[in-house]
Design an enzyme around this catalytic site. Structure first.
Site, PDB file in Angstrom:
ATOM      1  N   GLN A 104     -12.159  10.490  -0.365  1.00  0.00           N
ATOM      2  CA  GLN A 104     -12.675   9.802   0.819  1.00  0.00           C
ATOM      3  C   GLN A 104     -13.225   8.432   0.415  1.00  0.00           C
ATOM      4  OE1 GLN A 104     -12.793  11.160   4.106  1.00  0.00           O
ATOM      5  NE2 GLN A 104     -11.668  12.953   3.415  1.00  0.00           N
TER       6      GLN A 104
ATOM      7  N   HIS B  86     -11.930  23.023   2.618  1.00  0.00           N
ATOM      8  CA  HIS B  86     -11.161  23.209   1.369  1.00  0.00           C
ATOM      9  C   HIS B  86     -12.049  23.769   0.255  1.00  0.00           C
ATOM     10  CE1 HIS B  86     -12.678  19.137   0.735  1.00  0.00           C
ATOM     11  NE2 HIS B  86     -11.698  18.564   1.412  1.00  0.00           N
TER      12      HIS B  86
ATOM     13  N   ARG C 149     -26.867  30.652 -11.814  1.00  0.00           N
ATOM     14  CA  ARG C 149     -28.272  30.481 -11.424  1.00  0.00           C
ATOM     15  C   ARG C 149     -28.419  29.612 -10.182  1.00  0.00           C
ATOM     16  NH1 ARG C 149     -28.920  30.751 -17.083  1.00  0.00           N
ATOM     17  NH2 ARG C 149     -28.704  28.494 -17.343  1.00  0.00           N
TER      18      ARG C 149
ATOM     19  N   ASP D  43      -2.054  25.791  -2.815  1.00  0.00           N
ATOM     20  CA  ASP D  43      -0.866  25.186  -3.432  1.00  0.00           C
ATOM     21  C   ASP D  43      -0.770  25.490  -4.917  1.00  0.00           C
ATOM     22  OD1 ASP D  43      -2.977  23.607  -4.257  1.00  0.00           O
ATOM     23  OD2 ASP D  43      -2.132  21.709  -3.563  1.00  0.00           O
TER      24      ASP D  43
ATOM     25  N   ASP E 186      -4.259  20.598   4.220  1.00  0.00           N
ATOM     26  CA  ASP E 186      -4.844  19.299   3.855  1.00  0.00           C
ATOM     27  C   ASP E 186      -3.722  18.306   3.544  1.00  0.00           C
ATOM     28  OD1 ASP E 186      -6.789  17.376   3.441  1.00  0.00           O
ATOM     29  OD2 ASP E 186      -7.397  18.117   1.469  1.00  0.00           O
TER      30      ASP E 186
ATOM     31  N   GLY F 222      -5.664  15.006  -1.255  1.00  0.00           N
ATOM     32  CA  GLY F 222      -4.907  15.775  -0.282  1.00  0.00           C
ATOM     33  C   GLY F 222      -3.726  16.450  -0.937  1.00  0.00           C
TER      34      GLY F 222
END
EC number: 3.5.1.25
Length: 387
Positions: free
Chosen positions: A147, A222, A233, A254, A280, A312
């Site tokens: 992103q 995802h 922990r 995939d 995705d 993606g």
């Protein structure tokens, strides 16, 4: 196209509760399932007869996380791009999808959302556009993945409402990081507006995830990718998603994003009714290996130019289905809910889609024993046939 009554016969039909080995299905002129029966069909009025010749009819696959395909992206902001995405993925088993945004400027997101609203009214040539998945921009820069970091921002109720209005309230699913400033308020506001809230691109710890669930989060994006990992922990988002029954977990099966054995682990722990298969898929799904804008594709894997960040996938839903039956050892009948009813439920369209039932949309695939698609039908109309 003239609306007609269609009779499917000589079919192995996958219902939610069982498989009819020798069955028939009648689809009315509105594209709804009228009746399903066993054995030879009684004399029924119909315009078209489809002899399935012993092959299987399964519910159409629903992808709630899809950015593009065949060279086109939802963020192009054009009907033509969405139509191409719809047609491409229909060839690969998807009959309904949520067009998914990427982190971008407010102007570009609004352009894409306006396009989705207009395209929804026009209709699609292939897979049915049933809404929008807003992925970003309200995510954590620490877990941004592919992103665009420069466009990540803190959520505000005002900006959220602008997006809801721009999409004509077609946003069905949102991915955000609840631990960022104003994050819990965003979770609650989206939830109050009927949007399924997904925790993703998030660095939250277990307690922060638990707090997000308490104000409405119900999904993870995802799973295992773009989130704080499982540690014995500190379970992080990855561990919380596996531990909390309130969360449905997406998976990109995939074999690249998540190791096949971990895919199996997730299905074993969460079960098929709390696991949501997605692709995705990005714009280069369906394109050959090579360099493209911002990314390059090698052996079907999509990376940013840094060569290490996955950006993606090129996965299709039918390939994912084949993969999961192989990875897990589960039968087709066992895993189908993760591709049909679960995404329909999370997108809040399960009253219309997700199973072969009287009164629901006739979204279906005719497949052979190797899951090779012979035909794809959306609302009773054949939108793809294997040549």
């Amino acid at each position: 196209m003239k609306k007609q009554v269609t009779l499917f016969k000589n079919a192995r039909i996958f219902l939610l509760e069982r498989v009819i080995d020798q069955g028939w299905m009648l689809v009315n002129e509105r594209g709804k399932i009228e009746e399903i029966g066993e054995g030879d069909p009684v004399t029924l009025d119909h315009d078209i007869s489809v002899d399935v010749q012993g092959k299987s009819i399964i519910p159409g696959l629903i992808d709630v996380h899809i950015h593009g395909g065949n060279g086109y992206s939802f963020m192009d902001g054009s009907y033509e791009s969405l139509a191409e995405i719809s047609a491409f993925h229909a060839k690969h088993g998807t009959t309904s999808f949520l067009a998914t945004t990427s982190t971008a400027s407010k102007e570009n997101i609004i352009k894409a959302l306006n396009c989705a609203a207009e395209s929804y009214e026009k209709g699609m040539p292939g897979a049915d556009l049933v809404g929008v998945h807003l992925e970003g921009p309200f995510i954590n820069v620490k877990r941004s993945g592919a992103q665009e970091k420069s466009d990540i921002r803190l959520p505000s109720i005002e900006e959220i409402d602008e997006y809801l209005q721009a999409s004509n309230h077609l946003i069905k699913l949102v991915t955000l990081a609840p631990e960022v400033e104003n994050g819990y308020e965003a979770v609650k506001h989206f939830n109050d507006q009927g949007v399924t809230v997904s925790i993703g691109h998030s660095d939250a710890n277990f307690n922060e995830v638990l707090e997000a669930v308490q104000v409405g989060a119900a999904h993870t994006t995802h799973h295992f990718n773009g989130m704080s990992p499982l540690h014995h922990r500190e379970p992080g988002v990855a561990g919380a998603g596996m531990a909390l029954n309130e969360l449905t977990t997406e998976i990109i099966a995939d074999g690249i994003h998540v190791h096949p054995e971990v895919v199996k682990l997730l299905f074993d722990v969460k079960g098929v009714w709390n696991t949501c298969a997605i692709t995705d898929a990005v714009f280069c799904a369906g394109l050959p290996d090579g360099e493209y804008e911002r990314v390059y594709v090698t052996k079907g894997q999509v990376y940013l130019s840094d060569g290490s960040t996955l950006a993606g996938s090129t996965l299709t839903m039918i390939q994912s289905l084949k993969n999961v039956t192989s990875f897990t050892g589960y039968s087709l009948f066992e895993v189908l809910p993760s591709y049909t009813m679960v995404p329909a439920r999370q997108a809040k369209i399960d009253h219309l889609k997700g199973s072969l039932e009287k009164g629901k949309d006739a979204d279906l695939l005719i497949v052979d024993d190797e899951l090779s698609i012979q035909s794809t039908y959306v609302k009773g109309i054949e939108v793809y046939r294997q040549s």
